[in-house]
Design an enzyme around this catalytic site. Structure first.
Site, PDB file in Angstrom:
ATOM      1  CE1 TYR A 127      -4.250  -1.584  -0.018  1.00 54.57           C
ATOM      2  CE2 TYR A 127      -3.156  -2.995   0.911  1.00 54.57           C
ATOM      3  CZ  TYR A 127      -3.957  -2.937   0.130  1.00 54.57           C
ATOM      4  OH  TYR A 127      -5.180  -3.863   0.064  1.00 54.57           O
ATOM      5  NE  ARG A 175      -2.756   0.192  -4.995  1.00 55.13           N
ATOM      6  CZ  ARG A 175      -3.994  -0.391  -4.880  1.00 55.13           C
ATOM      7  NH1 ARG A 175      -4.612  -1.404  -4.387  1.00 55.13           N
ATOM      8  NH2 ARG A 175      -4.946   0.292  -6.300  1.00 55.13           N
ATOM      9  CD  GLN A 217     -16.330  -1.029  -7.596  1.00 53.28           C
ATOM     10  OE1 GLN A 217     -16.117  -2.549  -7.659  1.00 53.28           O
ATOM     11  NE2 GLN A 217     -16.690  -0.675  -8.797  1.00 53.28           N
ATOM     12  CG  HIS A 239     -13.970  -1.075  -2.304  1.00 52.65           C
ATOM     13  ND1 HIS A 239     -13.766  -1.765  -3.888  1.00 52.65           N
ATOM     14  CD2 HIS A 239     -15.066  -1.520  -2.084  1.00 52.65           C
ATOM     15  CE1 HIS A 239     -14.422  -2.897  -4.152  1.00 52.65           C
ATOM     16  NE2 HIS A 239     -15.807  -2.401  -2.733  1.00 52.65           N
ATOM     17  CD  GLU A 286     -12.631  -6.010 -22.309  1.00 52.99           C
ATOM     18  OE1 GLU A 286     -11.498  -6.051 -23.358  1.00 52.99           O
ATOM     19  OE2 GLU A 286     -11.822  -6.009 -21.112  1.00 52.99           O
TER      20      GLU A 286
HETATM   21  N1  APR Z   1     -11.126   3.289 -19.536  1.00 54.05           N
HETATM   22  C1  APR Z   1     -12.660   2.773 -19.307  1.00 54.05           C
HETATM   23  N2  APR Z   1     -12.860   1.431 -19.321  1.00 54.05           N
HETATM   24  C2  APR Z   1     -11.968   0.465 -18.694  1.00 54.05           C
HETATM   25  C3  APR Z   1     -10.329   1.656 -18.880  1.00 54.05           C
HETATM   26  C4  APR Z   1     -10.307   2.776 -19.938  1.00 54.05           C
HETATM   27  N3  APR Z   1      -8.790   3.628 -19.965  1.00 54.05           N
HETATM   28  N4  APR Z   1      -8.927   0.844 -18.355  1.00 54.05           N
HETATM   29  C5  APR Z   1      -9.881  -0.630 -17.901  1.00 54.05           C
HETATM   30  N5  APR Z   1     -11.336  -0.235 -18.407  1.00 54.05           N
HETATM   31  C6  APR Z   1     -12.264  -1.265 -17.412  1.00 54.05           C
HETATM   32  C7  APR Z   1     -11.701  -3.336 -18.010  1.00 54.05           C
HETATM   33  O1  APR Z   1     -12.069  -3.450 -18.984  1.00 54.05           O
HETATM   34  C8  APR Z   1     -12.484  -3.840 -17.115  1.00 54.05           C
HETATM   35  O2  APR Z   1     -13.984  -3.575 -17.396  1.00 54.05           O
HETATM   36  O3  APR Z   1     -12.177  -0.890 -16.391  1.00 54.05           O
HETATM   37  C9  APR Z   1     -12.648  -2.837 -15.600  1.00 54.05           C
HETATM   38  C10 APR Z   1     -11.745  -2.184 -14.567  1.00 54.05           C
HETATM   39  O4  APR Z   1     -11.824  -3.914 -13.606  1.00 54.05           O
HETATM   40  P1  APR Z   1     -11.141  -4.484 -12.274  1.00 54.05           P
HETATM   41  O5  APR Z   1      -9.723  -4.510 -13.272  1.00 54.05           O
HETATM   42  O6  APR Z   1     -11.414  -5.811 -12.381  1.00 54.05           O
HETATM   43  O7  APR Z   1     -11.424  -3.028 -11.740  1.00 54.05           O
HETATM   44  P2  APR Z   1     -13.089  -2.587 -10.983  1.00 54.05           P
HETATM   45  O8  APR Z   1     -14.309  -2.900 -11.362  1.00 54.05           O
HETATM   46  O9  APR Z   1     -12.266  -1.287  -9.711  1.00 54.05           O
HETATM   47  O10 APR Z   1     -11.989  -3.835  -8.924  1.00 54.05           O
HETATM   48  C11 APR Z   1     -13.477  -3.829  -8.189  1.00 54.05           C
HETATM   49  O11 APR Z   1     -12.316  -5.175  -6.592  1.00 54.05           O
HETATM   50  O12 APR Z   1     -10.337  -6.093  -6.456  1.00 54.05           O
HETATM   51  C12 APR Z   1     -11.438  -5.283  -6.332  1.00 54.05           C
HETATM   52  O13 APR Z   1     -11.332  -3.073  -4.365  1.00 54.05           O
HETATM   53  C13 APR Z   1     -10.572  -4.048  -5.719  1.00 54.05           C
HETATM   54  O14 APR Z   1     -12.008  -1.634  -5.855  1.00 54.05           O
HETATM   55  C14 APR Z   1     -11.531  -2.965  -6.662  1.00 54.05           C
HETATM   56  C15 APR Z   1     -12.985  -4.063  -6.956  1.00 54.05           C
END
Ligand code: APR
Length: 230
Positions: free
Chosen positions: A52, A55, A87, A105, A199
């Site tokens: 952390y 980060r 989140q 979160h 996507e």
């Molecule tokens: N613009 C739009 N969307 C994007 C971009 C971008 N430039 N880059 C990536 N993405 C999308 C990806 O396609 C994906 O669907 O963002 C999403 C990120 O997904 P995750 O990595 O799973 O992140 P998140 O949904 O925020 O995760 C939720 O999981 O690990 C835990 O606590 C952590 O808050 C987090 C939670």
């Protein structure tokens, strides 16, 4: 119109902060059980603080992007009617000018005492033997919600989801609950729903409308269109 905007790691990706579940994402380089669970922290607090601390350093050197800035503009235009539910543990929404933000979160820039639940601004670097400024115990941790813990502000989110008129999810993969279920809760309350993502995701079928593209191009265009119709 009451608008709830759920954001995930994708909105901060173009600010240089990594996402979690794509190839090369955080959870392909780190074992989440080791760095993002209470058990991981109990086993190796140094490792968790190192994770952390790194980060926090990345967040503090990142800048809000055009998507964060557009959402702050929307809040100014629709004063009192826009809530950002993030989140993300970064502070890029705040630094872009948004004010009505719920960090479900937690926040990497805050510290929490595991003994007395005191919260304060985290120093740049935290160590397991640092003492809580209130009770003096060496039980401090980043104020973030780990897997196996209950996200913050769920009662308030429940209320908001009962009255929201437009629900928008931006840059979240829809794989982590409870946030992944918000679209269905909002729809059940009669809200229109929009997903903005690079996507399709696992929750895409639940939205009324979907826009695919990068957050920095799609979000400002969506905000400009919405504002022009006010
Ligand atoms: N613009 C739009 N969307 C994007 C971009 C971008 N430039 N880059 C990536 N993405 C999308 C990806 O396609 C994906 O669907 O963002 C999403 C990120 O997904 P995750 O990595 O799973 O992140 P998140 O949904 O925020 O995760 C939720 O999981 O690990 C835990 O606590 C952590 O808050 C987090 C939670």
């Amino acid at each position: 119109m009451r608008i709830m905007i759920l954001t995930g790691a994708g909105i901060s990706a173009e600010s240089g902060l990594g996402t979690f579940r794509n190839s090369g994402g955080m959870w392909s380089s780190y074992d989440l059980a080791e760095v993002a669970t209470p058990q991981g922290f109990a086993t190796d607090p140094d490792k968790v603080h190192d994770f952390y601390n790194a980060r926090r350093k990345s967040v503090l050197s990142a800048e809000p992007n055009a998507a964060h800035i557009a959402l702050a503009r929307l809040e100014r235009m629709l004063s009192g009617n826009v809530t950002i539910v993030t989140q993300n543990i970064d502070n890029l929404h705040e630094r872009a000018g948004s004010r009505n933000i719920i960090h479900m979160h937690g926040e990497i820039v805050r510290a929490l005492c595991n003994i007395c639940r005191n919260r304060w601004d985290a120093p740049k670097t935290m160590r397991p033997d640092d003492a809580c400024p209130k009770c003096g115990e060496a039980a401090i941790r980043p104020d973030v919600v780990w897997f196996g813990e209950i996200p913050y502000h769920l009662d308030h989110l429940d209320e908001l989801l009962g009255t929201v008129e437009l629900f928008v999810a931006i840059g979240t993969s829809g794989q982590v609950h409870p946030a992944a279920g918000f679209v269905q809760m909002a729809a059940a309350s009669g809200a229109r729903t929009l997903e903005i993502n690079l996507e399709p995701t696992e929750i895409t079928p639940y939205f009324d409308e979907v826009k695919f593209g990068t957050a920095t191009s799609t979000v400002p265009a969506w905000v400009a269109d919405l504002v022009s119709r006010l």
